[in-house]
Design a protein around this motif. Structure first.
Motif, short mmCIF file in Angstrom:
data_model
loop_
_atom_site.label_atom_id
_atom_site.label_comp_id
_atom_site.label_asym_id
_atom_site.label_seq_id
_atom_site.Cartn_x
_atom_site.Cartn_y
_atom_site.Cartn_z
N LYS A 145 -5.20 1.54 4.53
CA LYS A 145 -5.97 2.49 3.72
C LYS A 145 -6.03 2.01 2.28
O LYS A 145 -5.09 2.21 1.50
CB LYS A 145 -5.33 3.88 3.79
N GLU A 147 -7.44 3.23 -0.18
CA GLU A 147 -7.33 4.30 -1.16
C GLU A 147 -5.87 4.56 -1.58
O GLU A 147 -5.62 5.17 -2.63
CB GLU A 147 -7.96 5.59 -0.63
N ASN A 148 -4.92 4.10 -0.78
CA ASN A 148 -3.51 4.26 -1.15
C ASN A 148 -3.13 3.43 -2.37
O ASN A 148 -2.06 3.63 -2.96
CB ASN A 148 -2.60 3.89 0.02
N PHE A 149 -3.99 2.50 -2.75
CA PHE A 149 -3.71 1.62 -3.90
C PHE A 149 -4.42 2.09 -5.17
O PHE A 149 -4.43 1.38 -6.18
CB PHE A 149 -4.11 0.19 -3.56
N LYS A 150 -4.98 3.28 -5.12
CA LYS A 150 -5.71 3.80 -6.26
C LYS A 150 -4.79 3.94 -7.48
O LYS A 150 -3.68 4.45 -7.38
CB LYS A 150 -6.32 5.16 -5.92
N HIS A 151 -5.27 3.42 -8.61
CA HIS A 151 -4.54 3.48 -9.89
C HIS A 151 -3.20 2.75 -9.85
O HIS A 151 -2.32 3.02 -10.67
CB HIS A 151 -4.31 4.94 -10.33
N GLN A 152 -3.05 1.80 -8.93
CA GLN A 152 -1.82 1.03 -8.81
C GLN A 152 -2.02 -0.37 -9.36
O GLN A 152 -3.14 -0.90 -9.39
CB GLN A 152 -1.40 0.93 -7.33
N LEU A 170 -10.03 -4.38 -3.54
CA LEU A 170 -9.18 -3.47 -4.31
C LEU A 170 -9.53 -3.43 -5.80
O LEU A 170 -9.07 -2.54 -6.51
CB LEU A 170 -7.71 -3.87 -4.13
N ILE A 173 -10.69 -0.17 -7.09
CA ILE A 173 -9.81 0.94 -6.69
C ILE A 173 -8.52 0.96 -7.50
O ILE A 173 -8.11 2.00 -8.01
CB ILE A 173 -9.49 0.85 -5.18
N ALA A 174 -7.89 -0.20 -7.60
CA ALA A 174 -6.60 -0.31 -8.27
C ALA A 174 -6.76 -0.34 -9.78
O ALA A 174 -7.84 -0.61 -10.32
CB ALA A 174 -5.87 -1.56 -7.78
N GLU A 175 -5.66 -0.08 -10.48
CA GLU A 175 -5.67 -0.17 -11.94
C GLU A 175 -5.79 -1.63 -12.39
O GLU A 175 -6.57 -1.96 -13.29
CB GLU A 175 -4.38 0.44 -12.51
#
Length: 333
Positions: A145, A147-152, A170, A173-175
């Protein structure tokens, strides 16, 4: 009396599913055997949410959607599919009919098409002392998923298509996304590498991971070493994805008397193996000029099915196939 199939397909990944679809179009009696409990092979089980870019007519499609589209095609026919069955043995009887023994049953078939992909697969793991402490928490070998890495803050390790594709997937999605590779050059498709260099992904080459640091199961930082200069660098992050590829095993296939080369089955230009009436397609098939992408496997499927039917009946000549009229009247779009 046991049912005798015209074609039995071993493997229900993308190429296996398309092989079954085309065999049905040719009006063959088809059996599909898959060792896993679901169809779809590696694109479904390992890269369900990863975008795939080499499927004709799809600029991009993920493994889950590709599997569903192929299954929808097969479902246009009445399919005979056995899941969770591993083929243990393959041998012809005195009439030349192949007896296919699985861990649950035995089947009979005039021909066999092996579409087993890379065989049984396991991810190659990060060989760091405490790596297993973070696995399945903040250290990942498979991404299910995104989306589990959002802002990571995410680091991806590897130099092949999977590593580059995940970094690009990613990025929005990710930071922050870092791509770490122990060599200067990537093995990914040239177009993907061009997108990588035009992206905001921070590329660290050539670097290797020396240590993981964190609390409980949460990675907090990596210690990296520049391969040439030996300089050390610390990288703070939240999640680590390791794409070092997979170790593959042919399992029982290696005991069937097939001619093998580096965990692949050698085939002719018509997908024939050294066993009469047995063919191989997709990643498991090897021949000069082989291109290991899903689209190439689809083309191999057409050849294998036609040759299988010719093996059954030497007088068989495939009729001209106009796919636009096969299901005429059944669809409006």
């Amino acid at each position: 009396m046991k049912k005798i199939y015209d074609i039995t397909i071993i493997g229900a990944g993308p190429v296996g599913l398309y092989t079954a679809f085309f065999a049905h179009i040719r009006n063959a009696k088809v059996k599909i055997i898959e060792s896993l409990e679901e169809v779809g092979g590696q694109p479904k089980h390992l890269y369900g949410e990863k975008m795939i870019f080499d499927i004709p007519a799809y600029p991009s499609i993920n493994g889950n959607n590709l599997t569903q589209k192929l299954l929808d095609q097969v479902n246009l026919f009445e399919k005979d599919l056995s899941l969770g069955e591993e083929v243990l043995d393959l041998s012809p009887n005195e009439d030349g009919i192949y007896i296919i023994k699985t861990n649950k049953d035995s089947y009979y078939s005039k021909t066999v098409i092996i579409a087993a992909g890379n065989g049984a697969f396991q991810p190659r793991k990060l060989e760091i002392d405490n790596a297993n402490h973070f696995e399945n928490h903040s250290l990942h070998y498979i991404v299910k998923k995104p989306e589990n890495f959002k802002h990571q803050r995410v680091a991806v390790c590897g130099g092949g298509d999977s590593a580059v594709d995940w970094a690009l997937t990613l990025e929005p999605i990710a930071e922050e996304v870092y791509l770490i590779h122990r060599r200067e050059n990537f093995r990914a498709l040239e177009s993907s590498v061009s997108k990588l260099h035009a992206s905001t992904v921070k590329v660290l080459t050539p670097y290797k991971i020396l240590e993981l640091a964190g609390k409980e199961h949460q990675i907090e930082s990596l210690k990296l070493q520049q391969v040439k200069s030996k300089e050390l660098e610390e990288l703070e992050l939240d999640q680590l994805i390791v794409n070092y590829g997979f170790s593959n095993s042919l399992g029982h296939i290696k005991d069937w008397g097939l001619k093998l080369s580096r965990n692949q089955i050698e085939v002719s230009s018509l997908m024939e193996t050294n066993l009469p009436g047995v063919f191989a397609v997709g990643d498991i098939a090897d021949y000069p000029g082989k291109v290991k992408i899903i689209a190439a496997g689809f083309g191999e499927a057409l050849l294998a099915v036609n040759q299988a039917l010719h093996f059954i009946d030497p007088n068989y000549r495939p009729s001209p196939l106009h796919s636009s009229t096969i299901f005429e009247g059944e669809f409006n779009d």
